[in-house]
Design a protein around this motif. Structure first.
Motif, PDB file in Angstrom:
ATOM      1  N   SER A 464       0.831  -1.204   0.000  1.00 44.45           N
ATOM      2  CA  SER A 464       0.000   0.000   0.000  1.00 44.45           C
ATOM      3  C   SER A 464       0.863   1.250   0.000  1.00 44.45           C
ATOM      4  N   GLY A 465       0.476   2.224  -0.817  1.00 47.49           N
ATOM      5  CA  GLY A 465       1.161   3.507  -0.863  1.00 47.49           C
ATOM      6  C   GLY A 465       0.321   4.583  -0.204  1.00 47.49           C
ATOM      7  N   ASP A 466       0.753   5.831  -0.332  1.00 52.66           N
ATOM      8  CA  ASP A 466       0.033   6.899   0.356  1.00 52.66           C
ATOM      9  C   ASP A 466      -1.298   7.224  -0.308  1.00 52.66           C
ATOM     10  N   GLU A 467      -1.585   6.618  -1.470  1.00 50.08           N
ATOM     11  CA  GLU A 467      -2.916   6.781  -2.044  1.00 50.08           C
ATOM     12  C   GLU A 467      -3.917   5.835  -1.381  1.00 50.08           C
ATOM     13  N   GLU A 468      -3.394   4.886  -0.558  1.00 51.47           N
ATOM     14  CA  GLU A 468      -4.250   3.944   0.155  1.00 51.47           C
ATOM     15  C   GLU A 468      -4.273   4.208   1.663  1.00 51.47           C
ATOM     16  N   ILE A 469      -3.136   4.586   2.210  1.00 53.05           N
ATOM     17  CA  ILE A 469      -3.016   4.710   3.667  1.00 53.05           C
ATOM     18  C   ILE A 469      -2.450   6.076   4.028  1.00 53.05           C
ATOM     19  N   ASP A 470      -3.081   6.701   5.001  1.00 55.10           N
ATOM     20  CA  ASP A 470      -2.551   7.922   5.607  1.00 55.10           C
ATOM     21  C   ASP A 470      -2.552   7.671   7.113  1.00 55.10           C
ATOM     22  N   PRO A 471      -1.425   7.235   7.671  1.00 52.16           N
ATOM     23  CA  PRO A 471      -1.414   6.840   9.090  1.00 52.16           C
ATOM     24  C   PRO A 471      -1.767   7.970  10.044  1.00 52.16           C
ATOM     25  N   VAL A 472      -1.451   9.214   9.679  1.00 48.46           N
ATOM     26  CA  VAL A 472      -1.823  10.342  10.544  1.00 48.46           C
ATOM     27  C   VAL A 472      -3.337  10.500  10.575  1.00 48.46           C
ATOM     28  N   LEU A 473      -3.953  10.492   9.413  1.00 49.77           N
ATOM     29  CA  LEU A 473      -5.406  10.612   9.315  1.00 49.77           C
ATOM     30  C   LEU A 473      -6.103   9.464  10.039  1.00 49.77           C
ATOM     31  N   SER A 474      -5.622   8.251   9.812  1.00 54.09           N
ATOM     32  CA  SER A 474      -6.202   7.080  10.462  1.00 54.09           C
ATOM     33  C   SER A 474      -6.079   7.157  11.981  1.00 54.09           C
ATOM     34  N   SER A 475      -4.911   7.588  12.462  1.00 54.26           N
ATOM     35  CA  SER A 475      -4.684   7.690  13.907  1.00 54.26           C
ATOM     36  C   SER A 475      -5.649   8.671  14.555  1.00 54.26           C
ATOM     37  N   LEU A 476      -5.818   9.834  13.935  1.00 56.07           N
ATOM     38  CA  LEU A 476      -6.695  10.852  14.508  1.00 56.07           C
ATOM     39  C   LEU A 476      -8.133  10.349  14.596  1.00 56.07           C
ATOM     40  N   GLY A 477      -8.573   9.633  13.575  1.00 54.38           N
ATOM     41  CA  GLY A 477      -9.919   9.076  13.607  1.00 54.38           C
ATOM     42  C   GLY A 477     -10.096   8.062  14.718  1.00 54.38           C
ATOM     43  N   GLN A 478      -9.112   7.177  14.880  1.00 57.75           N
ATOM     44  CA  GLN A 478      -9.197   6.174  15.937  1.00 57.75           C
ATOM     45  C   GLN A 478      -9.159   6.805  17.328  1.00 57.75           C
ATOM     46  N   LEU A 479      -8.338   7.818  17.492  1.00 61.48           N
ATOM     47  CA  LEU A 479      -8.246   8.492  18.787  1.00 61.48           C
ATOM     48  C   LEU A 479      -9.561   9.189  19.131  1.00 61.48           C
ATOM     49  N   ALA A 480     -10.158   9.873  18.149  1.00 63.88           N
ATOM     50  CA  ALA A 480     -11.429  10.550  18.400  1.00 63.88           C
ATOM     51  C   ALA A 480     -12.504   9.551  18.802  1.00 63.88           C
ATOM     52  N   LYS A 481     -12.541   8.413  18.126  1.00 60.82           N
ATOM     53  CA  LYS A 481     -13.551   7.401  18.445  1.00 60.82           C
ATOM     54  C   LYS A 481     -13.325   6.798  19.825  1.00 60.82           C
ATOM     55  N   ALA A 482     -12.068   6.585  20.178  1.00 61.72           N
ATOM     56  CA  ALA A 482     -11.754   5.966  21.467  1.00 61.72           C
ATOM     57  C   ALA A 482     -12.146   6.854  22.638  1.00 61.72           C
ATOM     58  N   VAL A 483     -12.020   8.154  22.467  1.00 66.68           N
ATOM     59  CA  VAL A 483     -12.225   9.076  23.579  1.00 66.68           C
ATOM     60  C   VAL A 483     -13.657   9.609  23.640  1.00 66.68           C
ATOM     61  N   ALA A 484     -14.463   9.384  22.613  1.00 65.51           N
ATOM     62  CA  ALA A 484     -15.786  10.011  22.512  1.00 65.51           C
ATOM     63  C   ALA A 484     -16.695   9.697  23.693  1.00 65.51           C
ATOM     64  N   GLN A 485     -16.690   8.458  24.160  1.00 65.55           N
ATOM     65  CA  GLN A 485     -17.611   8.085  25.228  1.00 65.55           C
ATOM     66  C   GLN A 485     -17.240   8.711  26.566  1.00 65.55           C
ATOM     67  N   LEU A 486     -15.995   9.115  26.705  1.00 67.71           N
ATOM     68  CA  LEU A 486     -15.532   9.647  27.983  1.00 67.71           C
ATOM     69  C   LEU A 486     -15.437  11.167  27.988  1.00 67.71           C
ATOM     70  N   ASP A 487     -15.120  11.752  26.840  1.00 67.76           N
ATOM     71  CA  ASP A 487     -14.909  13.199  26.785  1.00 67.76           C
ATOM     72  C   ASP A 487     -15.272  13.673  25.381  1.00 67.76           C
TER      73      ASP A 487
END
Length: 564
Positions: A464-487
């Motif tokens: 996979s190249g950067d047209e398939e994966i953006d680890p920064v974008l993916s990380s931010l989405g996962q972090l937002a989802k993980a914290v949503a129920q608490l804050d």
């Protein structure tokens, strides 16, 4: 008469109260119907907007998310959307490979488009799985439009999803269908997953798999024998260190072991007739059956010994095995580790093996012997990431956090910090969540975004190249989802960061990829719908915006069902 007046008043009161409740219930029923009608109209408007997407996979991805929201409102329309989305994943006429692909042919390296199609199809089947007959209809729809390898992949995906949802019967049936298409391509990995739940059921499926292999043309010349040997070894010896499963999978029973020995003997007996000059290359495959043969099928010893004679190479050790796969692997890796510790310049293979096996302290010692440079930095990064994830699994968040702070690549941060935040959120540890999220965002802003480079001889399209994966974008989405129920406030802040990253990202949405997990919008909408909508509106790309809004509507529909 005095007694009748209170009774009459009571009766009138009850009648009025009952009628009032009926009127109230009627109002609620009308209100629910009106809300459903309104939601359905909103979803139809999204579907109209999706028609403006030019690329088939982008349109398919959007329609799938809309169908998910519409499923309980208008199932027939939702199924029409899913059927159309699935058809959009078929290769165009000029791209189609021959459907009659030779059985047992070597698997091809997947392209970026192959992976995109598989991802969209997986999502479609995940939604369609709510209705068994419709799922079967979709799978049948692909016949004649995709090649054998893709068709096999569809049924393998359905098998994995069925097992993950606890439906062993469907998982087995889909696996059997995949075996019929091309057993050589069916990885069979689901058999080990099933064995963790039900060893007896896994044994029955494994016996079917071995039977499916028997008619296949196998040759040492085209590598088909090696591929089958590798796959079978993982299933027959599931706890071999070489495969690094570390899942303590129960070993197969006696009937499977006899079938395995029989398959090895029969296959090599045929090859002895057709490829006698190649038999010396098949010795390891034959010897893998020796110990099981002695225990479960000793009557095959004479045939085995004749084949063993044919596989000998003059001047090389001709001893028969005395150790199991697990014992042999342990001895091999122990020897390799000892030699690496003695070396002034240990090789990368030894260090990588140690990391994979969880031998972190030894791996760190060997990395310390390497000169400063790119190789040392990459191995250190991999070690810190793997050990941090191991510590998270052991609930050692402080230890995992210390290692996470050393990470420098977005890919590593993408794997570690969401796991830490999820663990902190499960504990309802607000301080841990907040500090971990801020630290992750801080590191992501300066992280190395580079993706792995394929080994020599492997085309760049295979990874996979950067047209398939953006680890920064993916990380931010996962972090937002993980914290949503608490804050929810912190989640909204991270989601805004994600939207900005999405608007800069190079991920190709034309292939149906958003670069983040869209359900982050559903998760945040539960806590703050207006902020979720505001963030969705901030997405410049049409596919991202449509899928984000569809996720918010999925939440609204579920809320309507739960609170009528």
């Amino acid at each position: 008469m005095k007694h009748l007046v209170p009774s009459f008043i009571l009766i009138i009161t009850l009648v009025v109260s009952h009628n009032a409740q009926n009127i109230d219930a009627g109002h609620k029923s009308v209100d629910v119907a009106a809300r459903k009608f309104e939601l359905l109209n909103d979803l139809r408007a999204l579907a109209e907007d999706a028609l403006k997407l030019d690329q088939p996979l982008a349109r398919a991805a959007a329609d799938a998310e809309i169908a998910d929201a519409a499923w309980s409102l208008d199932r027939e329309w939702a199924k029409t959307l899913l059927l159309g989305a699935f058809r959009l994943t078929f290769p165009a006429e000029g791209e189609r490979r021959p459907v009659a692909r030779p059985i047992g042919a070597a698997p091809r390296l997947s392209s970026s488009t192959d992976r995109a199609r598989n991802q969209v199809r997986a999502r479609i089947f995940n939604i369609a799985g709510r209705e068994k007959s419709f799922t079967a209809q979709l799978a049948q729809e692909g016949v004649g439009h995709v090649d054998r390898l893709e068709e096999d992949g569809i049924y393998a995906e359905l098998a994995r999803r069925s097992l993950a949802s606890g439906n062993k019967e469907d998982a087995i049936n889909y696996s059997l269908r995949a075996f019929e298409i091309d057993a050589a391509q069916s990885a069979g990995g689901i058999i080990n997953d099933l064995a963790l739940q039900d060893r007896a059921a896994a044994d029955k499926l494994l016996l079917n798999y071995i039977e499916s292999l028997k008619p296949l043309p196998v040759s040492d010349r085209n590598g088909s024998l090696w591929r089958i040997d590798f796959t079978l070894a993982q299933l027959i010896f599931p706890n071999s260190i070489f495969f690094e499963s570390r899942r303590n999978i129960p070993s197969p029973g006696a009937e499977v072991m006899r079938a395995y020995v029989g398959y090895v003997i029969e296959t090599l007996s045929r090859l002895a007739q057709t490829e006698p000059d190649r038999m010396k290359f098949d010795r390891s495959f034959l010897l893998s059956a020796w110990l099981p043969l002695r225990q479960y099928a000793p009557e095959l010893t004479p045939t085995f010994m004749e084949l063993e004679r044919l596989t000998r190479t003059p001047g090389q050790n001709s001893d028969l095995p005395t150790q199991s796969h697990e014992e042999r692997d342990k001895e091999y890796f122990d020897k390799m580790d000892r030699e690496a510790l003695k070396s002034d310049r240990p090789d990368e293979r030894s260090i990588s093996s140690l990391i994979s096996r969880g031998e972190f302290d030894t791996a760190r010692k060997l990395i310390g012997k390497l000169p400063d440079g790119e190789q040392k930095a990459q191995l250190s990064e991999r070690l810190n990431m793997s050990e941090a994830l191991s510590l998270v699994a052991k609930d050692d968040i402080s230890g995992a956090s210390r290692l996470a702070e050393r990470l420098t690549t977005a890919l590593s941060i993408n794997r570690v910090y969401p796991a830490i935040v999820n663990k902190c959120a499960a504990r309802k540890d607000q301080l841990c969540v907040t500090s971990s999220v801020y630290q992750a965002v801080k590191q992501l802003k300066v992280a190395d975004r580079a993706l792995p480079v394929p080994p020599a001889g492997i085309p760049a399209s295979a990874l996979s190249g950067d047209e398939e994966i953006d680890p920064v974008l993916s990380s931010l989405g996962q972090l937002a989802k993980a914290v949503a129920q608490l804050d929810s406030q912190l989640a909204a802040e991270v989601l805004d960061e994600m939207v900005e990253a999405a608007n800069r990202s190079r991920v190709d949405t034309g292939q149906g990829r958003t670069g983040f997990e869209p359900d982050v919008f559903k998760t945040l909408a539960k806590r703050d719908e207006s902020r979720a909508r505001q963030s969705a509106d901030g997405l410049k790309d049409r596919l991202r915006r449509l899928t984000a809004m569809a996720e918010i509507y999925q939440w609204k529909v579920s809320e309507l069902k739960e609170k009528p």
